[in-house]
Design an enzyme around this catalytic site. Structure first.
Site, PDB file in Angstrom:
ATOM      1  N   SER A  68      -5.762 -12.925  -0.454  1.00 26.09           N
ATOM      2  CA  SER A  68      -4.429 -13.356  -0.898  1.00 26.09           C
ATOM      3  C   SER A  68      -4.537 -14.503  -1.885  1.00 26.09           C
ATOM      4  O   SER A  68      -3.809 -14.564  -2.864  1.00 26.09           O
ATOM      5  CB  SER A  68      -3.590 -13.884   0.260  1.00 26.09           C
ATOM      6  OG  SER A  68      -3.704 -13.105   1.377  1.00 26.09           O
TER       7      SER A  68
ATOM      8  N   HIS B 197      -5.802  -6.612  -5.124  1.00 23.20           N
ATOM      9  CA  HIS B 197      -4.880  -7.239  -4.178  1.00 23.20           C
ATOM     10  C   HIS B 197      -3.663  -6.353  -3.908  1.00 23.20           C
ATOM     11  O   HIS B 197      -2.830  -6.144  -4.801  1.00 23.20           O
ATOM     12  CB  HIS B 197      -4.449  -8.613  -4.719  1.00 23.20           C
ATOM     13  CG  HIS B 197      -3.588  -9.367  -3.776  1.00 23.20           C
ATOM     14  ND1 HIS B 197      -2.525 -10.128  -4.181  1.00 23.20           N
ATOM     15  CD2 HIS B 197      -3.622  -9.472  -2.414  1.00 23.20           C
ATOM     16  CE1 HIS B 197      -1.951 -10.670  -3.121  1.00 23.20           C
ATOM     17  NE2 HIS B 197      -2.590 -10.284  -2.045  1.00 23.20           N
TER      18      HIS B 197
ATOM     19  N   GLU C 207      -2.519  -5.977  -7.703  1.00 25.33           N
ATOM     20  CA  GLU C 207      -3.021  -6.903  -8.721  1.00 25.33           C
ATOM     21  C   GLU C 207      -4.529  -6.672  -8.866  1.00 25.33           C
ATOM     22  O   GLU C 207      -5.265  -6.751  -7.879  1.00 25.33           O
ATOM     23  CB  GLU C 207      -2.755  -8.357  -8.303  1.00 25.33           C
ATOM     24  CG  GLU C 207      -1.268  -8.728  -8.319  1.00 25.33           C
ATOM     25  CD  GLU C 207      -1.009 -10.135  -7.782  1.00 25.33           C
ATOM     26  OE1 GLU C 207      -0.144 -10.830  -8.359  1.00 25.33           O
ATOM     27  OE2 GLU C 207      -1.628 -10.535  -6.777  1.00 25.33           O
TER      28      GLU C 207
ATOM     29  N   ASN D  48       1.507 -14.175  -5.074  1.00 26.25           N
ATOM     30  CA  ASN D  48       1.441 -15.207  -4.028  1.00 26.25           C
ATOM     31  C   ASN D  48       1.662 -16.613  -4.568  1.00 26.25           C
ATOM     32  O   ASN D  48       2.113 -17.498  -3.844  1.00 26.25           O
ATOM     33  CB  ASN D  48       0.121 -15.121  -3.261  1.00 26.25           C
ATOM     34  CG  ASN D  48       0.139 -13.938  -2.304  1.00 26.25           C
ATOM     35  OD1 ASN D  48       1.209 -13.449  -1.937  1.00 26.25           O
ATOM     36  ND2 ASN D  48      -1.027 -13.469  -1.901  1.00 26.25           N
TER      37      ASN D  48
HETATM   38  N1  3HC Z   1       3.171   4.768   5.218  1.00 23.62           N
HETATM   39  C1  3HC Z   1       4.011   5.393   4.404  1.00 23.62           C
HETATM   40  N2  3HC Z   1       5.344   5.103   4.324  1.00 23.62           N
HETATM   41  C2  3HC Z   1       5.780   4.091   5.111  1.00 23.62           C
HETATM   42  C3  3HC Z   1       4.943   3.365   5.976  1.00 23.62           C
HETATM   43  C4  3HC Z   1       3.572   3.745   6.005  1.00 23.62           C
HETATM   44  N3  3HC Z   1       2.677   3.112   6.770  1.00 23.62           N
HETATM   45  N4  3HC Z   1       5.694   2.406   6.596  1.00 23.62           N
HETATM   46  C5  3HC Z   1       6.964   2.543   6.149  1.00 23.62           C
HETATM   47  N5  3HC Z   1       7.008   3.557   5.259  1.00 23.62           N
HETATM   48  C6  3HC Z   1       8.168   4.037   4.520  1.00 23.62           C
HETATM   49  C7  3HC Z   1       9.196   4.596   5.454  1.00 23.62           C
HETATM   50  O1  3HC Z   1       8.936   5.967   5.730  1.00 23.62           O
HETATM   51  C8  3HC Z   1      10.484   4.389   4.684  1.00 23.62           C
HETATM   52  O2  3HC Z   1      10.646   5.424   3.734  1.00 23.62           O
HETATM   53  P1  3HC Z   1      12.117   6.089   3.504  1.00 23.62           P
HETATM   54  O3  3HC Z   1      13.021   4.953   3.151  1.00 23.62           O
HETATM   55  O4  3HC Z   1      11.885   7.036   2.383  1.00 23.62           O
HETATM   56  O5  3HC Z   1      12.424   6.724   4.824  1.00 23.62           O
HETATM   57  C9  3HC Z   1      10.235   3.116   3.888  1.00 23.62           C
HETATM   58  O6  3HC Z   1       8.800   2.915   3.882  1.00 23.62           O
HETATM   59  C10 3HC Z   1      10.885   1.914   4.523  1.00 23.62           C
HETATM   60  O7  3HC Z   1      10.449   1.795   5.866  1.00 23.62           O
HETATM   61  P2  3HC Z   1      11.424   1.528   7.070  1.00 23.62           P
HETATM   62  O8  3HC Z   1      12.666   2.364   6.970  1.00 23.62           O
HETATM   63  O9  3HC Z   1      10.622   1.624   8.318  1.00 23.62           O
HETATM   64  O10 3HC Z   1      11.815  -0.012   6.968  1.00 23.62           O
HETATM   65  P3  3HC Z   1      12.727  -0.792   5.952  1.00 23.62           P
HETATM   66  O11 3HC Z   1      13.630   0.045   5.137  1.00 23.62           O
HETATM   67  O12 3HC Z   1      13.313  -1.873   6.782  1.00 23.62           O
HETATM   68  O13 3HC Z   1      11.659  -1.429   4.952  1.00 23.62           O
HETATM   69  C11 3HC Z   1       9.889  -2.813   4.262  1.00 23.62           C
HETATM   70  C12 3HC Z   1      10.573  -2.141   5.422  1.00 23.62           C
HETATM   71  C13 3HC Z   1       9.286  -1.769   3.304  1.00 23.62           C
HETATM   72  C14 3HC Z   1       8.754  -3.661   4.848  1.00 23.62           C
HETATM   73  C15 3HC Z   1      10.922  -3.688   3.461  1.00 23.62           C
HETATM   74  O14 3HC Z   1      11.603  -4.533   4.349  1.00 23.62           O
HETATM   75  C16 3HC Z   1      10.279  -4.546   2.393  1.00 23.62           C
HETATM   76  O15 3HC Z   1       9.996  -4.092   1.297  1.00 23.62           O
HETATM   77  N6  3HC Z   1      10.054  -5.866   2.716  1.00 23.62           N
HETATM   78  C17 3HC Z   1       9.407  -6.789   1.805  1.00 23.62           C
HETATM   79  C18 3HC Z   1       7.919  -6.580   1.863  1.00 23.62           C
HETATM   80  C19 3HC Z   1       7.184  -7.510   0.930  1.00 23.62           C
HETATM   81  O16 3HC Z   1       7.724  -8.349   0.242  1.00 23.62           O
HETATM   82  N7  3HC Z   1       5.843  -7.369   0.943  1.00 23.62           N
HETATM   83  C20 3HC Z   1       4.963  -8.209   0.182  1.00 23.62           C
HETATM   84  C21 3HC Z   1       4.449  -9.286   1.065  1.00 23.62           C
HETATM   85  S1  3HC Z   1       3.313 -10.342   0.226  1.00 23.62           S
HETATM   86  C22 3HC Z   1       1.827  -9.608   0.469  1.00 23.62           C
HETATM   87  O17 3HC Z   1       1.683  -8.612   1.112  1.00 23.62           O
HETATM   88  C23 3HC Z   1       0.673 -10.299  -0.164  1.00 23.62           C
HETATM   89  C24 3HC Z   1      -0.376 -10.660   0.833  1.00 23.62           C
HETATM   90  O18 3HC Z   1      -1.445 -11.256   0.134  1.00 23.62           O
HETATM   91  C25 3HC Z   1       0.102 -11.568   1.934  1.00 23.62           C
END
Ligand code: 3HC
Length: 295
Positions: free
Chosen positions: A119, A140, A152, A190
């Site tokens: 990260s 990333h 990234e 990040n």
């Molecule tokens: N494989 C494939 N598809 C998946 C999946 C998986 N493992 N998990 C979820 N999905 C799909 C679902 O099937 C769903 O698809 P659909 O809408 O077509 O049915 C879609 O993803 C959304 O899933 P959910 O309905 O279960 O949940 P939400 O609609 O509440 O969305 C979320 C969840 C995608 C996590 C959304 O809330 C989101 O985008 N949150 C922000 C995430 C974010 O900002 N991430 C970046 C974090 S920073 C980072 O990672 C960097 C690191 O270095 C820390």
């Protein structure tokens, strides 16, 4: 070079997501558990995640079976020896990652590419410990990796341009839309996201608004899928505090240092969603704000 076989080392939330991305795009994938214990529960988790896609009609049983069939789950690091691309996603500790890269260099082919999903750690520092520096880069991913479109591709001083091109091509093959970034603490996302989440925590500490209202404001006011505190819990507070400390080490700006509440939660082992408690309490459905937090 052409990438045919991918090795992923470290099968936490991110590592397993990267395994899913590679295998669903047709790559033979070696998934290496980096900590002691059986790989069965990890395979079981992926099986369950894919089962949800099947029940939503987004994948059929045959495709699920084929995807799982492309993955070799193992606890033996040496099983990546004939992989063309290795992505490490182990603990966020520079010395541990450096030692891993050193061991890997002794087993992989001279052309294999070594990448880190870190990260906020320096790709240059990782590269410094390697014999063949031009094949080291950052790759990333974002959580949840199978869903988030961005990767990234991090280019450090010695990374060969051909390696960056190969990685960019690989990202496209797995359905991602990559950006190329020069090595700099936190890269793009990040570097921007961490101070944002930390500022949300400070707003709570200052008594400006409640945890749910801070999140609601950013969801409804800016169309973010999650607010900053729910997102921190989702990423994992141990990961977020490491991001904060690494960025603070690089820029010494007060606003990037870990807020008091984050530090206390991590000390308690309340790491967010994965441990059942963080800024929210996940024993309730839907989760409620953690009432033991004081402003
Ligand atoms: N494989 C494939 N598809 C998946 C999946 C998986 N493992 N998990 C979820 N999905 C799909 C679902 O099937 C769903 O698809 P659909 O809408 O077509 O049915 C879609 O993803 C959304 O899933 P959910 O309905 O279960 O949940 P939400 O609609 O509440 O969305 C979320 C969840 C995608 C996590 C959304 O809330 C989101 O985008 N949150 C922000 C995430 C974010 O900002 N991430 C970046 C974090 S920073 C980072 O990672 C960097 C690191 O270095 C820390």
């Amino acid at each position: 070079m052409e990438i045919r076989k991918v090795g992923v080392i470290g099968l936490g939330q991110m590592g397993l997501g990267i395994v899913q991305c590679a295998a669903s795009a047709g790559f033979e994938t070696v998934a290496v558990k980096a900590t002691p214990g059986s790989t069965d529960p990890i395979r079981g988790k992926l099986d369950k995640d894919l089962g949800k896609l099947v029940s939503k009609g987004k994948m059929d049983e045959a495709a699920k079976g084929q995807l799982l069939g492309r993955i070799k789950f193992t606890a033996v690091e040496g099983d990546v020896k004939d992989c063309d691309l290795i992505v490490e996603s182990i603990v966020e500790d520079l010395d541990t990652k450096k030692a891993l890269f050193k061991r890997l260099e002794g087993m992989i082919s001279k052309d294999a590419i070594l990448t880190s999903n870190t990260s906020t750690l320096s790709i240059t520092a990782l590269m410094a410990g390697c014999e063949k520096k031009d094949r080291v880069a950052g790759l990333h991913f974002f959580n949840p990796a199978p869903v988030m479109k961005l990767v990234e591709v991090i280019q450090a001083f010695e990374t060969a341009p051909a390696v960056v091109d190969t990685l960019t091509g690989f990202c496209k093959k797995i359905g991602k839309d990559p950006v190329t970034v020069q090595d700099s603490t936190g890269f793009i996302v990040n570097r921007l996201l961490t101070p944002y989440m930390l500022s949300g925590m400070r707003l709570f500490e200052q008594g400006t608004a409640s945890i749910p209202d801070i999140d609601k404001a950013m969801m409804l006011g800016c169309n973010h899928p999650m607010g900053p505190l729910a997102l921190a819990d989702y990423i994992g507070l141990d990961v977020v505090i490491a991001m904060s400390k690494n960025i603070y080490d690089a820029d010494r700006q007060v606003f990037t240092s870990p807020p008091h509440t984050l530090t206390r939660l991590v000390e308690l082992g309340y790491l967010g969603r994965k441990s059942g408690k963080g800024f929210y309490d996940y024993s309730q459905n839907p989760p409620v704000a953690n009432t033991s937090l004081r402003k």
